[in-house]
Design a protein around this motif. Structure first.
Motif, PDB file in Angstrom:
ATOM      1  N   ILE A  19       0.839  -1.206   0.000  1.00 20.81           N
ATOM      2  CA  ILE A  19       0.000   0.000   0.000  1.00 20.81           C
ATOM      3  C   ILE A  19       0.867   1.247   0.000  1.00 20.81           C
ATOM      4  O   ILE A  19       0.636   2.174  -0.790  1.00 20.81           O
ATOM      5  CB  ILE A  19      -0.976  -0.012   1.196  1.00 20.81           C
ATOM      6  CG1 ILE A  19      -2.034  -1.094   0.999  1.00 20.81           C
ATOM      7  CG2 ILE A  19      -1.624   1.364   1.387  1.00 20.81           C
ATOM      8  CD1 ILE A  19      -2.890  -1.367   2.220  1.00 20.81           C
ATOM      9  N   LEU A  20       1.881   1.284   0.861  1.00 19.20           N
ATOM     10  CA  LEU A  20       2.745   2.467   0.945  1.00 19.20           C
ATOM     11  C   LEU A  20       3.447   2.753  -0.381  1.00 19.20           C
ATOM     12  O   LEU A  20       3.422   3.879  -0.881  1.00 19.20           O
ATOM     13  CB  LEU A  20       3.781   2.298   2.058  1.00 19.20           C
ATOM     14  CG  LEU A  20       3.249   2.287   3.486  1.00 19.20           C
ATOM     15  CD1 LEU A  20       4.358   1.936   4.464  1.00 19.20           C
ATOM     16  CD2 LEU A  20       2.629   3.633   3.834  1.00 19.20           C
ATOM     17  N   VAL A  21       4.065   1.747  -0.947  1.00 15.25           N
ATOM     18  CA  VAL A  21       4.771   1.948  -2.214  1.00 15.25           C
ATOM     19  C   VAL A  21       3.768   2.140  -3.349  1.00 15.25           C
ATOM     20  O   VAL A  21       3.999   2.952  -4.250  1.00 15.25           O
ATOM     21  CB  VAL A  21       5.748   0.785  -2.507  1.00 15.25           C
ATOM     22  CG1 VAL A  21       6.423   0.966  -3.857  1.00 15.25           C
ATOM     23  CG2 VAL A  21       6.795   0.688  -1.411  1.00 15.25           C
ATOM     24  N   GLY A  22       2.648   1.443  -3.286  1.00 17.17           N
ATOM     25  CA  GLY A  22       1.614   1.592  -4.306  1.00 17.17           C
ATOM     26  C   GLY A  22       1.093   3.018  -4.408  1.00 17.17           C
ATOM     27  O   GLY A  22       0.814   3.510  -5.509  1.00 17.17           O
ATOM     28  N   ILE A  23       0.977   3.691  -3.287  1.00 17.56           N
ATOM     29  CA  ILE A  23       0.547   5.096  -3.302  1.00 17.56           C
ATOM     30  C   ILE A  23       1.566   5.944  -4.051  1.00 17.56           C
ATOM     31  O   ILE A  23       1.205   6.790  -4.878  1.00 17.56           O
ATOM     32  CB  ILE A  23       0.331   5.616  -1.860  1.00 17.56           C
ATOM     33  CG1 ILE A  23      -0.914   4.964  -1.253  1.00 17.56           C
ATOM     34  CG2 ILE A  23       0.217   7.141  -1.836  1.00 17.56           C
ATOM     35  CD1 ILE A  23      -1.073   5.188   0.246  1.00 17.56           C
ATOM     36  N   VAL A  24       2.846   5.718  -3.794  1.00 19.25           N
ATOM     37  CA  VAL A  24       3.903   6.469  -4.484  1.00 19.25           C
ATOM     38  C   VAL A  24       3.884   6.152  -5.979  1.00 19.25           C
ATOM     39  O   VAL A  24       4.007   7.051  -6.819  1.00 19.25           O
ATOM     40  CB  VAL A  24       5.292   6.180  -3.861  1.00 19.25           C
ATOM     41  CG1 VAL A  24       6.396   6.873  -4.643  1.00 19.25           C
ATOM     42  CG2 VAL A  24       5.318   6.599  -2.397  1.00 19.25           C
ATOM     43  N   VAL A  25       3.727   4.877  -6.328  1.00 20.30           N
ATOM     44  CA  VAL A  25       3.647   4.486  -7.739  1.00 20.30           C
ATOM     45  C   VAL A  25       2.469   5.198  -8.405  1.00 20.30           C
ATOM     46  O   VAL A  25       2.608   5.783  -9.485  1.00 20.30           O
ATOM     47  CB  VAL A  25       3.500   2.952  -7.892  1.00 20.30           C
ATOM     48  CG1 VAL A  25       3.147   2.573  -9.338  1.00 20.30           C
ATOM     49  CG2 VAL A  25       4.772   2.240  -7.451  1.00 20.30           C
ATOM     50  N   GLY A  47       1.865   0.589 -24.275  1.00 21.51           N
ATOM     51  CA  GLY A  47       3.077   1.254 -23.810  1.00 21.51           C
ATOM     52  C   GLY A  47       2.917   1.917 -22.456  1.00 21.51           C
ATOM     53  O   GLY A  47       3.830   1.905 -21.639  1.00 21.51           O
ATOM     54  N   LYS A  48       1.756   2.481 -22.191  1.00 20.24           N
ATOM     55  CA  LYS A  48       1.537   3.132 -20.899  1.00 20.24           C
ATOM     56  C   LYS A  48       1.482   2.118 -19.770  1.00 20.24           C
ATOM     57  O   LYS A  48       1.936   2.372 -18.669  1.00 20.24           O
ATOM     58  CB  LYS A  48       0.279   3.988 -20.934  1.00 20.24           C
ATOM     59  CG  LYS A  48       0.449   5.223 -21.794  1.00 20.24           C
ATOM     60  CD  LYS A  48      -0.741   6.138 -21.701  1.00 20.24           C
ATOM     61  CE  LYS A  48      -0.493   7.404 -22.491  1.00 20.24           C
ATOM     62  NZ  LYS A  48      -1.564   8.359 -22.352  1.00 20.24           N
ATOM     63  N   SER A  49       0.925   0.954 -20.025  1.00 18.06           N
ATOM     64  CA  SER A  49       0.880  -0.094 -19.015  1.00 18.06           C
ATOM     65  C   SER A  49       2.288  -0.581 -18.691  1.00 18.06           C
ATOM     66  O   SER A  49       2.628  -0.804 -17.531  1.00 18.06           O
ATOM     67  CB  SER A  49       0.015  -1.257 -19.502  1.00 18.06           C
ATOM     68  OG  SER A  49       0.022  -2.284 -18.554  1.00 18.06           O
ATOM     69  N   VAL A  50       3.114  -0.759 -19.708  1.00 20.96           N
ATOM     70  CA  VAL A  50       4.502  -1.171 -19.495  1.00 20.96           C
ATOM     71  C   VAL A  50       5.234  -0.093 -18.702  1.00 20.96           C
ATOM     72  O   VAL A  50       6.004  -0.391 -17.785  1.00 20.96           O
ATOM     73  CB  VAL A  50       5.211  -1.465 -20.839  1.00 20.96           C
ATOM     74  CG1 VAL A  50       6.696  -1.691 -20.638  1.00 20.96           C
ATOM     75  CG2 VAL A  50       4.573  -2.658 -21.520  1.00 20.96           C
ATOM     76  N   GLY A  51       4.976   1.166 -19.007  1.00 19.28           N
ATOM     77  CA  GLY A  51       5.593   2.265 -18.261  1.00 19.28           C
ATOM     78  C   GLY A  51       5.226   2.222 -16.793  1.00 19.28           C
ATOM     79  O   GLY A  51       6.080   2.399 -15.915  1.00 19.28           O
ATOM     80  N   GLN A  52       3.976   1.953 -16.501  1.00 18.81           N
ATOM     81  CA  GLN A  52       3.546   1.850 -15.111  1.00 18.81           C
ATOM     82  C   GLN A  52       4.215   0.658 -14.429  1.00 18.81           C
ATOM     83  O   GLN A  52       4.641   0.744 -13.284  1.00 18.81           O
ATOM     84  CB  GLN A  52       2.032   1.733 -15.014  1.00 18.81           C
ATOM     85  CG  GLN A  52       1.553   1.733 -13.578  1.00 18.81           C
ATOM     86  CD  GLN A  52       0.050   1.661 -13.459  1.00 18.81           C
ATOM     87  OE1 GLN A  52      -0.580   0.898 -14.185  1.00 18.81           O
ATOM     88  NE2 GLN A  52      -0.519   2.439 -12.569  1.00 18.81           N
ATOM     89  N   SER A  53       4.347  -0.442 -15.133  1.00 19.91           N
ATOM     90  CA  SER A  53       5.001  -1.624 -14.573  1.00 19.91           C
ATOM     91  C   SER A  53       6.470  -1.357 -14.287  1.00 19.91           C
ATOM     92  O   SER A  53       6.998  -1.783 -13.260  1.00 19.91           O
ATOM     93  CB  SER A  53       4.860  -2.818 -15.523  1.00 19.91           C
ATOM     94  OG  SER A  53       3.516  -3.212 -15.613  1.00 19.91           O
ATOM     95  N   VAL A  54       7.135  -0.647 -15.183  1.00 19.61           N
ATOM     96  CA  VAL A  54       8.550  -0.305 -14.967  1.00 19.61           C
ATOM     97  C   VAL A  54       8.701   0.580 -13.732  1.00 19.61           C
ATOM     98  O   VAL A  54       9.562   0.339 -12.881  1.00 19.61           O
ATOM     99  CB  VAL A  54       9.160   0.372 -16.218  1.00 19.61           C
ATOM    100  CG1 VAL A  54      10.520   0.977 -15.912  1.00 19.61           C
ATOM    101  CG2 VAL A  54       9.265  -0.622 -17.365  1.00 19.61           C
ATOM    102  N   ILE A  55       7.868   1.598 -13.619  1.00 21.00           N
ATOM    103  CA  ILE A  55       7.915   2.479 -12.444  1.00 21.00           C
ATOM    104  C   ILE A  55       7.655   1.666 -11.180  1.00 21.00           C
ATOM    105  O   ILE A  55       8.369   1.799 -10.179  1.00 21.00           O
ATOM    106  CB  ILE A  55       6.902   3.641 -12.579  1.00 21.00           C
ATOM    107  CG1 ILE A  55       7.371   4.609 -13.671  1.00 21.00           C
ATOM    108  CG2 ILE A  55       6.743   4.384 -11.244  1.00 21.00           C
ATOM    109  CD1 ILE A  55       6.344   5.646 -14.059  1.00 21.00           C
TER     110      ILE A  55
END
Length: 148
Positions: A19-25, A47-55
Motif C-alpha cells: 500500500i505504501l509503495v503503491g501510493i507512491v507508484v 506502452g503506458k501499461s509497461v511504463g507503469q510496470s517499470v515504475i
C-alpha cells in the motif's frame, strides 16, 4: 537467532508495504500521465501499461533493497516487529542478497501475474518447513524473524 516470524504477520506487513509503495507508484504515474492501458474497439495503449510496470518494479525493488539493507526491515515489518536475516548467521543481509530477494518477489509481480505471484511467492511461507521461507527467501537464503 530469534524465533521465526508468523506467516500471518508477514502477510500483513507485506500488504502494508504494498500500500505504501503503491501510493507512491500511483502518484508518480498520475503525475507523468502514465497509467494502465485503455481498451476500446479501435485502439489499445500497451506502452503506458509497461511504463507503469517499470515504475512499479523499480520503486518496489528500490524500497525493499534499501530498507532491508539499511535497517533489516521495511516499514511494514518494523511496525509488526519483524526483520529479515541471513539464514546462515542471522545477520542483516547484504545489498546483493536483498536485491536478489526483491527481484524474485517484484519482477514477476510487476510484469506478469501480480496477485497470483504474490500469493505463491509469499504464501510459500505458510507451509514451508522448517524455516517458513517464501520463494524470495529461498532464492536469497534469508528468513524473517521476530524482533519483539
Amino acid at each position: 537467532m530469534p524465533p521465526l516470524a508468523d506467516s500471518g504477520r508477514r502477510t500483513l506487513a507485506r500488504i502494508v508495504d504494498m500500500i505504501l509503495v503503491g501510493i507512491v507508484v500511483w502518484l508518480l504515474t498520475w503525475a507523468f500521465g502514465v497509467h494502465e492501458y485503455n481498451v476500446n474497439g479501435d485502439h489499445v495503449e500497451v506502452g503506458k501499461s509497461v511504463g507503469q510496470s517499470v515504475i512499479a518494479v523499480v520503486l518496489y525493488i528500490a524500497y525493499d533493497t534499501f530498507m532491508m539493507s539499511k535497517y533489516g526491515q521495511t516499514l511494514g515489518k518494523k511496525w509488526l516487529n519483524m526483520r529479515v536475516a541471513d539464514l546462515d548467521d542471522g545477520a542483516t543481509p547484504s545489498v546483493q542478497t536483498n536485491l536478489i530477494r526483491a527481484l524474485v518477489l517484484w519482477v514477476p509481480f510487476a510484469f506478469c501475474c501480480a496477485c497470483i505471484w504474490t500469493a505463491i511467492c509469499g504464501g510459500w511461507s505458510y507451509f514451508d518447513k522448517p524455516y517458513k521461507q517464501g520463494l524470495h527467501d529461498k532464492a536469497a537464503k534469508t528468513v524473517v524473524v521476530s524482533t519483539g
